[in-house]
Design a protein around this motif. Sequence first.
Motif, PDB file in Angstrom:
ATOM      1  N   LYS A 136      25.838  60.589 -32.740  1.00  0.00           N
ATOM      2  CA  LYS A 136      25.420  59.703 -31.648  1.00  0.00           C
ATOM      3  C   LYS A 136      25.867  60.270 -30.303  1.00  0.00           C
ATOM      4  O   LYS A 136      25.112  60.274 -29.337  1.00  0.00           O
ATOM      5  N   ARG A 137      27.091  60.780 -30.247  1.00  0.00           N
ATOM      6  CA  ARG A 137      27.610  61.363 -29.000  1.00  0.00           C
ATOM      7  C   ARG A 137      26.814  62.600 -28.608  1.00  0.00           C
ATOM      8  O   ARG A 137      26.433  62.768 -27.455  1.00  0.00           O
ATOM      9  N   GLU A 138      26.548  63.482 -29.572  1.00  0.00           N
ATOM     10  CA  GLU A 138      25.791  64.699 -29.276  1.00  0.00           C
ATOM     11  C   GLU A 138      24.391  64.365 -28.776  1.00  0.00           C
ATOM     12  O   GLU A 138      23.917  64.941 -27.794  1.00  0.00           O
ATOM     13  N   LEU A 139      23.719  63.436 -29.441  1.00  0.00           N
ATOM     14  CA  LEU A 139      22.372  63.043 -29.020  1.00  0.00           C
ATOM     15  C   LEU A 139      22.393  62.388 -27.641  1.00  0.00           C
ATOM     16  O   LEU A 139      21.486  62.590 -26.827  1.00  0.00           O
ATOM     17  N   SER A 140      23.431  61.619 -27.372  1.00  0.00           N
ATOM     18  CA  SER A 140      23.574  60.983 -26.072  1.00  0.00           C
ATOM     19  C   SER A 140      23.695  62.036 -24.972  1.00  0.00           C
ATOM     20  O   SER A 140      23.063  61.920 -23.916  1.00  0.00           O
ATOM     21  N   LEU A 141      24.484  63.073 -25.220  1.00  0.00           N
ATOM     22  CA  LEU A 141      24.641  64.141 -24.230  1.00  0.00           C
ATOM     23  C   LEU A 141      23.328  64.883 -23.987  1.00  0.00           C
ATOM     24  O   LEU A 141      23.058  65.348 -22.891  1.00  0.00           O
ATOM     25  N   LEU A 142      22.506  64.988 -25.024  1.00  0.00           N
ATOM     26  CA  LEU A 142      21.236  65.707 -24.909  1.00  0.00           C
ATOM     27  C   LEU A 142      20.108  64.860 -24.341  1.00  0.00           C
ATOM     28  O   LEU A 142      19.221  65.381 -23.661  1.00  0.00           O
ATOM     29  N   ASN A 143      20.108  63.558 -24.627  1.00  0.00           N
ATOM     30  CA  ASN A 143      18.952  62.721 -24.311  1.00  0.00           C
ATOM     31  C   ASN A 143      19.140  61.709 -23.191  1.00  0.00           C
ATOM     32  O   ASN A 143      18.163  61.131 -22.730  1.00  0.00           O
ATOM     33  N   LYS A 144      20.369  61.444 -22.797  1.00  0.00           N
ATOM     34  CA  LYS A 144      20.596  60.385 -21.811  1.00  0.00           C
ATOM     35  C   LYS A 144      21.180  60.949 -20.526  1.00  0.00           C
ATOM     36  O   LYS A 144      21.849  61.980 -20.538  1.00  0.00           O
ATOM     37  N   THR A 145      20.961  60.214 -19.463  1.00  0.00           N
ATOM     38  CA  THR A 145      21.564  60.593 -18.183  1.00  0.00           C
ATOM     39  C   THR A 145      23.043  60.206 -18.201  1.00  0.00           C
ATOM     40  O   THR A 145      23.477  59.394 -19.026  1.00  0.00           O
ATOM     41  N   ALA A 146      23.776  60.742 -17.257  1.00  0.00           N
ATOM     42  CA  ALA A 146      25.195  60.399 -17.138  1.00  0.00           C
ATOM     43  C   ALA A 146      25.365  58.902 -16.907  1.00  0.00           C
ATOM     44  O   ALA A 146      26.262  58.273 -17.473  1.00  0.00           O
ATOM     45  N   GLU A 147      24.475  58.323 -16.109  1.00  0.00           N
ATOM     46  CA  GLU A 147      24.556  56.880 -15.853  1.00  0.00           C
ATOM     47  C   GLU A 147      24.323  56.084 -17.130  1.00  0.00           C
ATOM     48  O   GLU A 147      25.029  55.111 -17.402  1.00  0.00           O
TER      49      GLU A 147
END
Length: 188
Positions: A136-147
Motif C-alpha cells: 500500500k505504501r509503495e503504491l501510494s508513493l507511485l500513484n498519489k500526490t504528496a498532498e
Amino acid sequence: MNEIRKFIDNISPMNDSDWEFFSLKLQKVELEKNTTILEIGKTENYLSFISKGIIRLYIPREESDLTFGFLFDNEFVTAYESFLTQSPSEYQIETLTETILWKISNKDLQEVYERTSNGNIIGRKMAENMFLIKSKRELSLLNKTAEERYLDLFSDRPKLLQQIPLKYIASYIGITPQALSRIRKRIN
C-alpha cells in the motif's frame, strides 16, 4: 498482555494451553522516548508487539533521515528482512514516544510455530498483513500526490500524528518539511 491476546484471537484464536506456551515466551520491555531499538548493521532477533507507543523505521543520513514507516499501538514491529534472514539490518528502529513492547525471540517464535496448533496460521497472516502495508505504501508513493499521501496518513491516525515531528512526516511522504508546510497551509 491482554491486548496481544485480543489481537491474536482476532487473527486466529489460540486455545488456552497454546496461549500459555506463547505468553511464557514474551518479554515485556518499557522504553523511553527516542530510544533506538535496532541500529543499522545489527541483526534483528525479535518480533515485538507494541502495547503502547509510536515507533519509526528509518535510514539515517547526514543531511536528513529517510523515514519509511511508523507503527502504533496494537501493531507488530521488527526489521523483518533482518529477522527472517538473520542478516544485518539496513535501517534503524526507534521509539518516538514512551513505548511498551512485548518481545519474542526468533528462536522462541520458531518453537511457537512448531508446538502450537495455529502458530503458523498466525505467523502467515501477520506476514501477509506486513506485505499489504508495504505494498500500500509503495503504491501510494507511485500513484498519489504528496498532498493525498498526507491526507491519507492524517485520516488514518489523526490523534497520533500530532505526536510525530513534521520532519519525519515529510520524509515519510517523500517531500521536504517546507513542502509539507505549504500543503498544511493550503489544507487549512
